[in-house]
Design an enzyme around this catalytic site. Structure first.
Site, PDB file in Angstrom:
ATOM      1  N   LYS A  79     -14.667   3.011  10.529  1.00 37.31           N
ATOM      2  CA  LYS A  79     -14.238   2.881  11.926  1.00 37.31           C
ATOM      3  C   LYS A  79     -13.535   4.132  12.451  1.00 37.31           C
ATOM      4  O   LYS A  79     -13.707   4.496  13.612  1.00 37.31           O
ATOM      5  CB  LYS A  79     -13.376   1.640  12.136  1.00 37.31           C
ATOM      6  N   ASN A 124      -5.622   2.076  16.334  1.00 36.60           N
ATOM      7  CA  ASN A 124      -5.282   2.231  14.925  1.00 36.60           C
ATOM      8  C   ASN A 124      -5.457   3.679  14.471  1.00 36.60           C
ATOM      9  O   ASN A 124      -5.390   3.984  13.295  1.00 36.60           O
ATOM     10  CB  ASN A 124      -6.180   1.303  14.080  1.00 36.60           C
ATOM     11  N   HIS A 146      -7.624  -6.328   2.359  1.00 41.07           N
ATOM     12  CA  HIS A 146      -6.495  -7.144   2.832  1.00 41.07           C
ATOM     13  C   HIS A 146      -6.598  -8.596   2.372  1.00 41.07           C
ATOM     14  O   HIS A 146      -6.180  -9.512   3.080  1.00 41.07           O
ATOM     15  CB  HIS A 146      -6.395  -7.094   4.364  1.00 41.07           C
TER      16      HIS A 146
END
Length: 441
Positions: free
Chosen positions: A120, A143, A189
């Site tokens: 990303k 981000n 995560h």
């Protein structure tokens, strides 16, 4: 302040890291004095920005704070909203949101958004470069780079290109997008989610209020349930709503766009990233010629399969940003055609992720594996060629003794860096410094 049609007068900001401070500064500019909350009991108030001095500060366990009088809680992405304190606040009628939701209420120009387990940052940065080539004043944020609320009021910006994490998307409901993509989904995560599907659902929130979803044909977890949108993939595209690969070229439908050999970035994963970027760019009117010109010069990002200067005939690659298994798999896949040996440096905090997908490439492609960090022991069941070291300097010295001219040494940790380093950038910089030090006399 008007927020999602409601007049907000009482707001709390939870978490005073970079994003939280950005949110607090933004709210103060809107005429509000938010309650500032941080779980660090020893936070030094004197280190906070001067305008925050007027705000009440609450430190410590969130369960000890009564949020009943607050209409809005703005939660930093590093803090899980699944905690009892937030469940209780929502039951009392409080809205729980994040910085991207505040941004969604204020932005007035087109927005593109990118998420996914891997790639990303590359796609976001590539699109920003494509915008510049097209003469569009765009900014990459979210981000990556600056917090969005620091620049949302900049009237010179014509396009926002947002990299969004699953944590940011958890607290985002009303972000209107010209186009968006979930590039891929892989274990990451897992210490915060109830499995891969739960994580994928958080990522798919990016498609809410999105005019054009752009999905990965080879990854069903990126797909819209209604099948709407465009797609990219490793196979040949079937029609003009599909981008893909055929005979060594990037394709849209039956139309060749460019030879992959003309791309400055290397690896199959970057060919997918390029397709996603082109699909997104076309949705905001970017010229195809300008985007192709960008792909011919855009070499990628620091700490992302970055070549490290060396005069020993060994190719040293810094892929420190590979903080999960999927990213390391992508790097290894991109180097599959290499003829020499490949020495891998890995390890760190696996964040509860499953390392078993590395088993096949480790045993088919990697000659030696050097590991360090909190979860180094987890790698030892994957290969007989795993050696553990204490730090990056030891890892690079050992790699130098194992590799010969024509070989590759790849730092691609498949783990987060926080057990040993302040971030993945520091990890990558230590690697590059150690490589540079090998040749000093």
């Amino acid at each position: 302040m008007n927020f999602n049609g409601q007049e907000i007068t009482k707001v709390a900001v939870i978490g005073l890291g970079m994003t939280g401070r950005s949110c607090a500064s933004y709210l103060i500019k809107q005429g509000l004095l938010p309650l500032l909350v941080d779980t660090r009991e020893n936070l030094d108030r004197s280190l906070l920005p001067e305008p925050f001095a007027q705000c009440e500060l609450a430190l410590g366990d969130l369960d000890n704070i009564d949020f009943a009088e607050y209409q809005l809680l703005v939660v930093s992405p590093g803090i899980s909203i699944r905690q009892p304190a937030f469940e209780k606040a929502k039951a009392q009628g409080c809205i729980v949101a994040g910085d991207i939701e505040l941004f969604a209420n204020a932005v007035s120009v087109p927005v593109l958004a990118i998420t996914g387990s891997n790639g990303k940052t590359t796609v976001t940065s590539l699109l920003e470069a494509m915008a510049k080539e097209n003469g569009v004043n765009a900014i990459a944020a979210g981000n990556i780079g600056v917090p969005v609320l620091d620049v949302v009021d900049d009237k010179s910006i014509e396009l926002f290109i947002l990299e969004l994490s699953s944590f940011q998307l958890e607290t985002t409901d009303n972000l209107c997008l010209k186009a968006a993509t979930v590039l891929n989904i892989s274990d990451d995560h897992m210490d915060r989610y109830d499995g891969l599907d739960d994580y994928a659902q958080a990522k798919q929130r990016i498609y809410r209020n999105c005019q054009m979803p752009i999905v990965n044909r080879q990854d069903a977890r990126t797909h819209m349930l209604d099948g709407r949108g465009q797609s990219f993939g490793l196979d040949a595209p079937a029609n003009d709503n599909e981008f893909g690969l055929k005979n060594g070229s990037l394709m849209r439908g039956d139309t060749p766009l460019m030879s992959v050999n003309d791309m400055a970035m290397v690896g199959v994963h970057n060919q997918l990233n390029a397709q996603a970027a082109i699909a997104l760019g076309l949705q905001v009117g970017f010229s195809l010629d300008a985007m192709i010109a960008t792909l011919k010069s855009f070499t990628g990002l620091e700490h992302r399969c970055q070549k490290v200067a060396s005069n020993d005939g060994i190719l040293w690659l810094n892929d420190s940003k590979a903080t999960n298994v999927g990213a390391t798999l992508a790097a290894l896949e991109g180097l599959k055609s290499h003829d020499g040996n490949l020495v891998l440096i890995a390890g760190g905090d696996a964040k509860g992720g499953d390392l078993s997908p590395l088993l096949k490439p480790f045993n088919e492609q990697v000659s030696d594996i050097i590991v360090m960090g909190k979860d180094a022991h987890l790698f030892k069941s994957l290969s007989d060629n795993v050696r553990e070291v204490n730090n990056m300097q030891e890892a690079v010295s050992l790699a130098a003794s194992l590799a010969n001219r024509g070989d590759i040494v790849l730092l691609s940790p498949a783990c987060a860096s926080i057990d040993m380093f302040s971030n993945y950038m520091e990890r990558g910089q230590q690697f590059m410094t150690a490589v540079g030090g090998l040749h000093e006399h």
